[in-house]
Design a protein around this motif. Structure first.
Motif, PDB file in Angstrom:
ATOM      1  N   ALA A  39       0.811  -1.230   0.000  1.00  0.00           N
ATOM      2  CA  ALA A  39       0.000   0.000   0.000  1.00  0.00           C
ATOM      3  C   ALA A  39       0.838   1.270   0.000  1.00  0.00           C
ATOM      4  O   ALA A  39       0.273   2.376  -0.045  1.00  0.00           O
ATOM      5  N   GLU A  40       2.160   1.140   0.058  1.00  0.00           N
ATOM      6  CA  GLU A  40       3.015   2.325   0.131  1.00  0.00           C
ATOM      7  C   GLU A  40       4.301   2.064  -0.624  1.00  0.00           C
ATOM      8  O   GLU A  40       4.839   0.957  -0.591  1.00  0.00           O
ATOM      9  N   HIS A  41       4.793   3.060  -1.344  1.00  0.00           N
ATOM     10  CA  HIS A  41       6.092   2.942  -2.004  1.00  0.00           C
ATOM     11  C   HIS A  41       6.771   4.297  -2.006  1.00  0.00           C
ATOM     12  O   HIS A  41       6.241   5.261  -2.556  1.00  0.00           O
ATOM     13  N   GLU A  42       7.911   4.347  -1.351  1.00  0.00           N
ATOM     14  CA  GLU A  42       8.709   5.575  -1.261  1.00  0.00           C
ATOM     15  C   GLU A  42       7.850   6.769  -0.853  1.00  0.00           C
ATOM     16  O   GLU A  42       7.914   7.854  -1.453  1.00  0.00           O
ATOM     17  N   LYS A  45       1.152   6.712  -1.338  1.00  0.00           N
ATOM     18  CA  LYS A  45       0.106   5.731  -1.064  1.00  0.00           C
ATOM     19  C   LYS A  45      -0.319   5.082  -2.379  1.00  0.00           C
ATOM     20  O   LYS A  45      -0.762   5.767  -3.303  1.00  0.00           O
ATOM     21  N   VAL A  46      -0.195   3.759  -2.414  1.00  0.00           N
ATOM     22  CA  VAL A  46      -0.479   2.992  -3.632  1.00  0.00           C
ATOM     23  C   VAL A  46      -1.877   2.387  -3.535  1.00  0.00           C
ATOM     24  O   VAL A  46      -2.245   1.808  -2.510  1.00  0.00           O
ATOM     25  N   ARG A  47      -2.643   2.543  -4.632  1.00  0.00           N
ATOM     26  CA  ARG A  47      -3.987   1.954  -4.672  1.00  0.00           C
ATOM     27  C   ARG A  47      -3.953   0.602  -5.393  1.00  0.00           C
ATOM     28  O   ARG A  47      -4.658  -0.331  -5.027  1.00  0.00           O
ATOM     29  N   ALA A  48      -3.121   0.507  -6.450  1.00  0.00           N
ATOM     30  CA  ALA A  48      -3.069  -0.714  -7.263  1.00  0.00           C
ATOM     31  C   ALA A  48      -1.787  -0.690  -8.088  1.00  0.00           C
ATOM     32  O   ALA A  48      -1.117   0.339  -8.194  1.00  0.00           O
ATOM     33  N   VAL A  49      -1.457  -1.840  -8.657  1.00  0.00           N
ATOM     34  CA  VAL A  49      -0.303  -1.935  -9.553  1.00  0.00           C
ATOM     35  C   VAL A  49      -0.739  -2.704 -10.799  1.00  0.00           C
ATOM     36  O   VAL A  49      -1.373  -3.761 -10.687  1.00  0.00           O
ATOM     37  N   SER A  50      -0.398  -2.166 -11.974  1.00  0.00           N
ATOM     38  CA  SER A  50      -0.630  -2.882 -13.231  1.00  0.00           C
ATOM     39  C   SER A  50       0.664  -3.549 -13.662  1.00  0.00           C
ATOM     40  O   SER A  50       1.707  -2.899 -13.702  1.00  0.00           O
ATOM     41  N   TYR A  51       0.557  -4.834 -13.969  1.00  0.00           N
ATOM     42  CA  TYR A  51       1.718  -5.588 -14.442  1.00  0.00           C
ATOM     43  C   TYR A  51       1.573  -5.837 -15.934  1.00  0.00           C
ATOM     44  O   TYR A  51       0.590  -6.426 -16.377  1.00  0.00           O
ATOM     45  N   ASP A  52       2.580  -5.373 -16.680  1.00  0.00           N
ATOM     46  CA  ASP A  52       2.631  -5.591 -18.120  1.00  0.00           C
ATOM     47  C   ASP A  52       3.680  -6.671 -18.380  1.00  0.00           C
ATOM     48  O   ASP A  52       4.623  -6.825 -17.582  1.00  0.00           O
ATOM     49  N   CYS A  53       3.548  -7.422 -19.459  1.00  0.00           N
ATOM     50  CA  CYS A  53       4.588  -8.420 -19.759  1.00  0.00           C
ATOM     51  C   CYS A  53       4.626  -8.741 -21.245  1.00  0.00           C
ATOM     52  O   CYS A  53       3.625  -8.551 -21.954  1.00  0.00           O
ATOM     53  N   PHE A  54       5.771  -9.192 -21.692  1.00  0.00           N
ATOM     54  CA  PHE A  54       5.929  -9.768 -23.035  1.00  0.00           C
ATOM     55  C   PHE A  54       5.787 -11.269 -22.820  1.00  0.00           C
ATOM     56  O   PHE A  54       6.744 -11.956 -22.456  1.00  0.00           O
ATOM     57  N   LYS A  55       4.566 -11.759 -22.992  1.00  0.00           N
ATOM     58  CA  LYS A  55       4.200 -13.077 -22.459  1.00  0.00           C
ATOM     59  C   LYS A  55       5.033 -14.253 -22.979  1.00  0.00           C
ATOM     60  O   LYS A  55       5.465 -15.085 -22.177  1.00  0.00           O
ATOM     61  N   ARG A  85      -4.115  -5.709 -13.745  1.00  0.00           N
ATOM     62  CA  ARG A  85      -4.207  -4.767 -12.622  1.00  0.00           C
ATOM     63  C   ARG A  85      -4.505  -5.512 -11.328  1.00  0.00           C
ATOM     64  O   ARG A  85      -5.477  -6.277 -11.254  1.00  0.00           O
ATOM     65  N   LEU A  86      -3.679  -5.274 -10.315  1.00  0.00           N
ATOM     66  CA  LEU A  86      -3.836  -5.932  -9.015  1.00  0.00           C
ATOM     67  C   LEU A  86      -4.045  -4.868  -7.942  1.00  0.00           C
ATOM     68  O   LEU A  86      -3.370  -3.831  -7.944  1.00  0.00           O
ATOM     69  N   GLU A  87      -4.965  -5.151  -7.027  1.00  0.00           N
ATOM     70  CA  GLU A  87      -5.212  -4.240  -5.910  1.00  0.00           C
ATOM     71  C   GLU A  87      -4.246  -4.553  -4.770  1.00  0.00           C
ATOM     72  O   GLU A  87      -3.613  -5.621  -4.742  1.00  0.00           O
ATOM     73  N   VAL A  88      -4.135  -3.628  -3.830  1.00  0.00           N
ATOM     74  CA  VAL A  88      -3.268  -3.819  -2.663  1.00  0.00           C
ATOM     75  C   VAL A  88      -3.636  -5.126  -1.951  1.00  0.00           C
ATOM     76  O   VAL A  88      -4.819  -5.414  -1.754  1.00  0.00           O
ATOM     77  N   GLY A  89      -2.612  -5.909  -1.615  1.00  0.00           N
ATOM     78  CA  GLY A  89      -2.825  -7.169  -0.911  1.00  0.00           C
ATOM     79  C   GLY A  89      -2.914  -8.375  -1.817  1.00  0.00           C
ATOM     80  O   GLY A  89      -2.795  -9.512  -1.347  1.00  0.00           O
ATOM     81  N   GLU A  90      -3.119  -8.159  -3.116  1.00  0.00           N
ATOM     82  CA  GLU A  90      -3.178  -9.305  -4.032  1.00  0.00           C
ATOM     83  C   GLU A  90      -1.770  -9.804  -4.355  1.00  0.00           C
ATOM     84  O   GLU A  90      -0.824  -9.016  -4.440  1.00  0.00           O
ATOM     85  N   ALA A  91      -1.652 -11.104  -4.578  1.00  0.00           N
ATOM     86  CA  ALA A  91      -0.346 -11.708  -4.870  1.00  0.00           C
ATOM     87  C   ALA A  91       0.003 -11.518  -6.342  1.00  0.00           C
ATOM     88  O   ALA A  91      -0.785 -11.857  -7.228  1.00  0.00           O
ATOM     89  N   SER A  92       1.207 -11.011  -6.571  1.00  0.00           N
ATOM     90  CA  SER A  92       1.696 -10.832  -7.941  1.00  0.00           C
ATOM     91  C   SER A  92       2.588 -11.989  -8.366  1.00  0.00           C
ATOM     92  O   SER A  92       2.712 -12.273  -9.560  1.00  0.00           O
TER      93      SER A  92
END
Lengths: 146, 82
Positions: A39-42, A45-55, A85-92
């Motif tokens: 929920a926090e980075h540097e 306050k973080v709400r979510a993180v989007s993960y992009d990838c070259f699958k 897109r992952l919300e806070v607390g979800e496993a990446s």
């Protein structure tokens, strides 16, 4: 040794399935590492993180990393990385290792997560409470020896 | 030859969409493709700092020739999975 079970997926990670896949009566240790959205980075306050990838390359690289860990530590590996897109607390990321004794299982999990951070073609974009968002810096990829 | 390069991570915000077409000489290398991409990015070329070119199978060294035109090519900025 059996090939590791690896996946790059849009679906929620199921740690129990990874652990079940490792079941082996010769193993006295099963270790599980989960990376989760914080929920926090540097100071932001973080709400979510989007993960992009070259699958295609991400799937191949994850399998290579897991195979390396199996060879180095004599552990069996199952690992998965989530994208989207992952919300806070979800496993990446989920990494499970099984081995006769605990040290090898711990070391195998550590090896896989460190190599994922260095080699897997995946990128994070953080979404902050104030509505801003930003891609995070990372490690430059290098051509693997052939 | 014309090659299509997919864009990932911060390169998605470069204003070029999800992929860009580049005109390159026959037998062009990964380095030449990245230089062409740098030109296409114009004032946003700094987004390419630390990026590598890759196929679906491997990261290419700068001196490697590009694979056949139908192969997937991607520009990959520094990674941060996990």
């Amino acid at each position: 040794m059996k090939d590791p079970a690896c996946a790059v997926t849009e679906h929620p990670l199921r740690a129990e399935e990874l652990l079940d896949w490792l079941a082996d009566p010769a193993h006295g240790a099963r270790d599980l590492f989960l990376g989760v959205v914080r929920a926090e980075h540097e100071g932001r306050k973080v709400r979510a993180v989007s993960y992009d990838c070259f699958k295609p390359l991400a799937e191949k690289t994850l399998r290579e990393i897991a195979r390396e860990a199996q060879e180095r530590f004599g552990s069996r590996l199952a690992c998965a990385h989530r994208v989207g897109r992952l919300e806070v607390g979800e496993a990446s990321v989920a990494i499970a290792a099984g081995s006769p004794h605990r040290a090898e299982a711990f070391e195998a999990c550590r090896y896989v997560i460190e190599e994922i951070k260095r080699r897997l073609p995946v990128w994070k974009k953080e979404h902050y409470e104030d509505g801003d968002s930003a891609w995070l810096p990372g490690c430059a990829l290098e051509r693997a020896p052939r | 030859m014309t090659v299509q390069v997919e864009l990932y991570g911060r390169l998605r915000d470069a204003g070029l969409g999800a992929a860009v077409s580049l005109e390159l000489p026959e037998g062009a290398t990964a380095f030449q493709a990245l230089e062409a991409l740098r030109a296409a990015l114009g004032p946003r070329a700094a987004l390419l700092e630390g990026a590598a070119l890759a196929t679906a199978d491997a990261v290419l060294s700068g001196a490697e020739r590009l694979p056949a035109a139908q192969a997937r090519l991607a520009a990959l900025p520094p990674v941060c999975g996990g």
